[in-house]
Design a protein around this motif. Structure first.
Motif, PDB file in Angstrom:
ATOM      1  N   ALA A  59     135.615  49.874  35.401  1.00  0.00           N
ATOM      2  CA  ALA A  59     136.210  49.180  34.249  1.00  0.00           C
ATOM      3  C   ALA A  59     137.685  49.543  34.139  1.00  0.00           C
ATOM      4  O   ALA A  59     138.047  50.714  34.048  1.00  0.00           O
ATOM      5  CB  ALA A  59     135.475  49.599  32.972  1.00  0.00           C
ATOM      6  N   ASP A  90     140.105  49.862  31.926  1.00  0.00           N
ATOM      7  CA  ASP A  90     140.300  49.920  30.469  1.00  0.00           C
ATOM      8  C   ASP A  90     141.492  50.764  30.051  1.00  0.00           C
ATOM      9  O   ASP A  90     141.572  51.196  28.904  1.00  0.00           O
ATOM     10  CB  ASP A  90     139.029  50.477  29.793  1.00  0.00           C
ATOM     11  CG  ASP A  90     137.875  49.485  29.834  1.00  0.00           C
ATOM     12  OD1 ASP A  90     138.138  48.283  29.969  1.00  0.00           O
ATOM     13  OD2 ASP A  90     136.716  49.917  29.727  1.00  0.00           O
ATOM     14  N   ASN A  97     146.752  50.586  34.853  1.00  0.00           N
ATOM     15  CA  ASN A  97     145.612  49.989  35.580  1.00  0.00           C
ATOM     16  C   ASN A  97     145.953  49.806  37.053  1.00  0.00           C
ATOM     17  O   ASN A  97     145.137  50.071  37.937  1.00  0.00           O
ATOM     18  CB  ASN A  97     145.237  48.641  34.961  1.00  0.00           C
ATOM     19  CG  ASN A  97     144.423  48.806  33.690  1.00  0.00           C
ATOM     20  OD1 ASN A  97     143.664  49.758  33.552  1.00  0.00           O
ATOM     21  ND2 ASN A  97     144.572  47.873  32.761  1.00  0.00           N
ATOM     22  N   LYS A 116     136.405  45.513  37.146  1.00  0.00           N
ATOM     23  CA  LYS A 116     136.067  44.775  35.919  1.00  0.00           C
ATOM     24  C   LYS A 116     137.308  44.611  35.039  1.00  0.00           C
ATOM     25  O   LYS A 116     137.875  45.579  34.542  1.00  0.00           O
ATOM     26  CB  LYS A 116     134.981  45.510  35.136  1.00  0.00           C
ATOM     27  CG  LYS A 116     134.579  44.757  33.864  1.00  0.00           C
ATOM     28  CD  LYS A 116     133.396  45.413  33.191  1.00  0.00           C
ATOM     29  CE  LYS A 116     133.773  46.331  32.068  1.00  0.00           C
ATOM     30  NZ  LYS A 116     134.221  45.678  30.841  1.00  0.00           N
ATOM     31  N   GLY A 149     133.632  53.440  33.499  1.00  0.00           N
ATOM     32  CA  GLY A 149     135.025  53.418  33.051  1.00  0.00           C
ATOM     33  C   GLY A 149     135.594  54.819  32.991  1.00  0.00           C
ATOM     34  O   GLY A 149     136.138  55.348  33.965  1.00  0.00           O
ATOM     35  N   ARG A 150     135.439  55.449  31.827  1.00  0.00           N
ATOM     36  CA  ARG A 150     136.093  56.743  31.588  1.00  0.00           C
ATOM     37  C   ARG A 150     135.808  57.834  32.623  1.00  0.00           C
ATOM     38  O   ARG A 150     136.732  58.554  32.996  1.00  0.00           O
ATOM     39  CB  ARG A 150     135.770  57.234  30.165  1.00  0.00           C
ATOM     40  CG  ARG A 150     136.593  56.508  29.132  1.00  0.00           C
ATOM     41  CD  ARG A 150     136.034  56.623  27.746  1.00  0.00           C
ATOM     42  NE  ARG A 150     134.880  55.756  27.561  1.00  0.00           N
ATOM     43  CZ  ARG A 150     134.254  55.588  26.406  1.00  0.00           C
ATOM     44  NH1 ARG A 150     134.662  56.240  25.335  1.00  0.00           N
ATOM     45  NH2 ARG A 150     133.218  54.770  26.326  1.00  0.00           N
ATOM     46  N   TYR A 193     138.478  56.750  35.237  1.00  0.00           N
ATOM     47  CA  TYR A 193     139.922  56.711  34.951  1.00  0.00           C
ATOM     48  C   TYR A 193     140.423  57.919  34.172  1.00  0.00           C
ATOM     49  O   TYR A 193     141.620  58.153  34.120  1.00  0.00           O
ATOM     50  CB  TYR A 193     140.354  55.383  34.323  1.00  0.00           C
ATOM     51  CG  TYR A 193     139.859  55.045  32.933  1.00  0.00           C
ATOM     52  CD1 TYR A 193     140.377  55.675  31.805  1.00  0.00           C
ATOM     53  CD2 TYR A 193     138.893  54.053  32.753  1.00  0.00           C
ATOM     54  CE1 TYR A 193     139.936  55.350  30.538  1.00  0.00           C
ATOM     55  CE2 TYR A 193     138.440  53.711  31.478  1.00  0.00           C
ATOM     56  CZ  TYR A 193     138.970  54.372  30.387  1.00  0.00           C
ATOM     57  OH  TYR A 193     138.529  54.037  29.132  1.00  0.00           O
TER      58      TYR A 193
END
Ligand code: C5P
Length: 228
Positions: free
Chosen positions: A6, A8, A15, A30, A207-208, A211
């Motif tokens: 993700a 995000d 990004n 995503k 996600g987290r 990233y």
């Protein structure tokens, strides 16, 4: 099982920097509402410039009348992304229209229906649907399958039940993954890689844990090893 990352992070630059660290890895990227609204379809082009092998997943969760949904699905297919999302609660007719429009494309994206948003608790869900979340989610998954959708977005904990109810080859895409037991943050029901595998999840969204990792590439490589 395939891995979706993700995107995000709060800015396009961050990004893109994350993506540069992931060049060559077999992952889906995503793109959600925030970055698509801000950075537009040019952003998809920039992702492809970084690595044309990245598969694109446009998570815009469409919800509108059948004709508008069909038009939007055609536009999404023209972008050349590999998959996208819409709401099952937009109804059988809307999903049928989307499936019919997608069928015009020789290489069409996979369409995933959101059944119940994972942010809903039982009470909030009942306020809108006057039904229990679990039974309605199964009904919505069946409706999505009957109207040409390829799969549903759901939690790992529903994945196997949905497959048993609908069909084993009906795809599930599951967010809320904490591959190796990382902090759950705002996610209420998280699952690790082992649980996602046992639930026959087809796509996991992370996600987290990627990233926010000090070395995101290492984190992704470790997840890919874990799902191989
Ligand atoms: O950081 P984390 O791994 O929790 O990110 C999960 C991603 O999946 C976020 O982009 C979130 O918006 C998305 N998502 C979700 N639950 C859903 C649908 C999408 O967490 N039901």
């Amino acid at each position: 099982m395939q891995l979706c990352i993700a995107l995000d992070l709060p800015s396009q630059e961050e990004n893109l920097k994350l993506l540069e660290s992931l060049v060559g890895l077999p992952v889906w990227i995503k793109v959600g509402l925030r970055s698509y609204i801000r950075d537009g379809k040019e952003f998809l082009g920039r992702i492809r410039q970084i690595d044309p092998r990245f598969e694109l997943f446009l998570d815009l969760k469409l919800h509108d009348i059948p004709n508008t949904m069909g038009d939007a699905a055609e536009e999404i297919a023209s972008l050349g992304v590999g998959m996208f999302t819409l709401h099952a609660s937009s109804g059988g007719e809307a999903m049928r229209e989307v499936a019919a429009r997608l069928a015009r494309f020789p290489k069409r994206p996979l369409a995933f229906a959101v059944t119940a948003l994972t942010s809903f608790g039982e009470e909030g869900f009942r306020e809108i649907y006057n039904a229990s979340l679990e039974s309605k989610a199964l009904d919505m998954a069946m409706l999505a399958a009957q109207n040409g959708m390829d799969g549903v977005v759901c939690s790992v904990f529903e994945s196997q039940r949905i497959k048993s109810y609908v069909a084993q080859d009906f795809l599930t895409l599951t967010p809320g993954i904490r591959p190796f037991g990382e902090p759950s943050g705002d996610q209420k029901r998280v699952a690790d890689l082992h649980e996602a595998k046992s639930a026959s999840s087809d796509f996991i969204v992370v996600g987290r844990p990627v990233y926010k990792h000090p070395r995101p590439r290492e984190a992704v490589e470790k997840i890919l090893e874990g799902i191989a």
